[in-house]
Scaffold this active site. Structure first.
Site, PDB file in Angstrom:
ATOM      1  N   LYS A  90      -9.438   4.227   2.104  1.00  0.00           N
ATOM      2  CA  LYS A  90      -9.358   2.870   2.021  1.00  0.00           C
ATOM      3  C   LYS A  90     -10.791   2.448   2.385  1.00  0.00           C
ATOM      4  CE  LYS A  90      -6.221  -1.237   1.897  1.00  0.00           C
ATOM      5  NZ  LYS A  90      -5.201  -1.773   2.606  1.00  0.00           N
TER       6      LYS A  90
HETATM    7  C1  E4P Z   1      -3.935  -4.390   0.647  1.00  0.00           C
HETATM    8  O1  E4P Z   1      -3.924  -3.186   0.750  1.00  0.00           O
HETATM    9  C2  E4P Z   1      -3.854  -5.088   2.129  1.00  0.00           C
HETATM   10  O2  E4P Z   1      -3.321  -4.213   3.028  1.00  0.00           O
HETATM   11  C3  E4P Z   1      -2.736  -6.425   1.897  1.00  0.00           C
HETATM   12  O3  E4P Z   1      -2.074  -6.442   0.635  1.00  0.00           O
HETATM   13  C4  E4P Z   1      -3.395  -7.703   2.238  1.00  0.00           C
HETATM   14  O4  E4P Z   1      -2.321  -8.461   2.254  1.00  0.00           O
HETATM   15  P1  E4P Z   1      -2.337 -10.096   3.037  1.00  0.00           P
HETATM   16  O5  E4P Z   1      -3.098 -10.999   2.076  1.00  0.00           O
HETATM   17  O6  E4P Z   1      -1.118 -10.533   2.855  1.00  0.00           O
HETATM   18  O7  E4P Z   1      -3.039  -9.571   4.414  1.00  0.00           O
END
Ligand code: E4P
Length: 217
Positions: free
Chosen positions: A87
């Protein structure tokens, strides 16, 4: 649409996986920190445990922000398990690194995406997944699902192979709307997945059926 769970919590991953509908997992540094995981050995071990629990892609986020750091971290992360997806944040060096990973057969998830322009760049670099954060867009009083629709339409029109992974899901309705918009994947907290089960008429109907079934005994 594939279902990923967006957490590093092992109990929640197990609960979603036991439902039989889980296709993968996404994590991020905030989610890992929430589980109290400290130090790179513990982080690597935690990813390994998740990969052994779920038979599907597991996104593991790099912490570096330069091309060299992102590539060297990514190379280490993919040694953990064949299902690791690196990622990478949507920054200039991140795009360069995604292109390098693509050229070297390593899967990537381009994260922190908030615009169609960013999604085009991620696709051009060959990202396996692009992660638009729809909840955070809604928080700012814009429409996150509209961005999913826009990216899906651009990718379809241009023939990009990058999968649209709707992230930052806050509610069961987000999941439904992302499915309508044509997202390839939705990564959700357990509460939103379980929220899909709920309908008061289901509860009332079941209560009546069970009552009637008892009267037949
Ligand atoms: C995406 O892969 C992120 O881990 C995640 O969806 C972020 O979500 P949040 O805005 O609830 O922190």
């Amino acid at each position: 649409m594939k279902f990923f769970i967006d957490t590093a919590n092992l109990a929640q991953i197990k609960e979603a996986n036991d439902l039989g509908i889980l296709d993968g997992v996404t994590t991020n540094p905030s989610l890992m920190a929430k589980e109290g995981i400290k130090g790179s050995d513990a982080v690597m071990a935690h990813y390994k445990t998740i990969c052994e629990m779920v038979d599907g892609p597991v996104s593991a986020e790099v912490l570096g922000t330069t091309f060299d750091d992102i590539v060297s971290e990514g190379k280490k992360l993919v040694t953990i398990h064949k299902n690791i997806v690196v990622k990478v944040p949507m920054i200039k060096d991140g795009i360069k690194a995604i292109k390098w990973f693509t050229d070297n057969g390593i899967k990537t998830n381009c994260t922190l995406v908030f615009s169609a322009g960013q999604a085009i760049l991620a696709a051009k670099a060959g990202a396996t997944y692009v992660s638009p954060f729809i909840g955070r867009i809604d928080d700012g009083n814009w429409d996150g699902v509209q961005l999913i629709e826009q990216i899906v339409s651009i990718y379809n029109g241009q023939g990009f192979m990058t999968e649209v992974l709707a992230a930052s899901i806050r509610t069961p309705l987000h999941i439904v709307r992302c499915a309508e918009a044509g997202a390839d994947v939705c990564t959700c907290p357990l509460s939103s997945i379980l929220g899909l089960l709920k309908h008061p008429l289901t509860d009332l109907g079941l209560e009546q059926f069970l009552k009637d079934a008892k009267s037949m005994q």
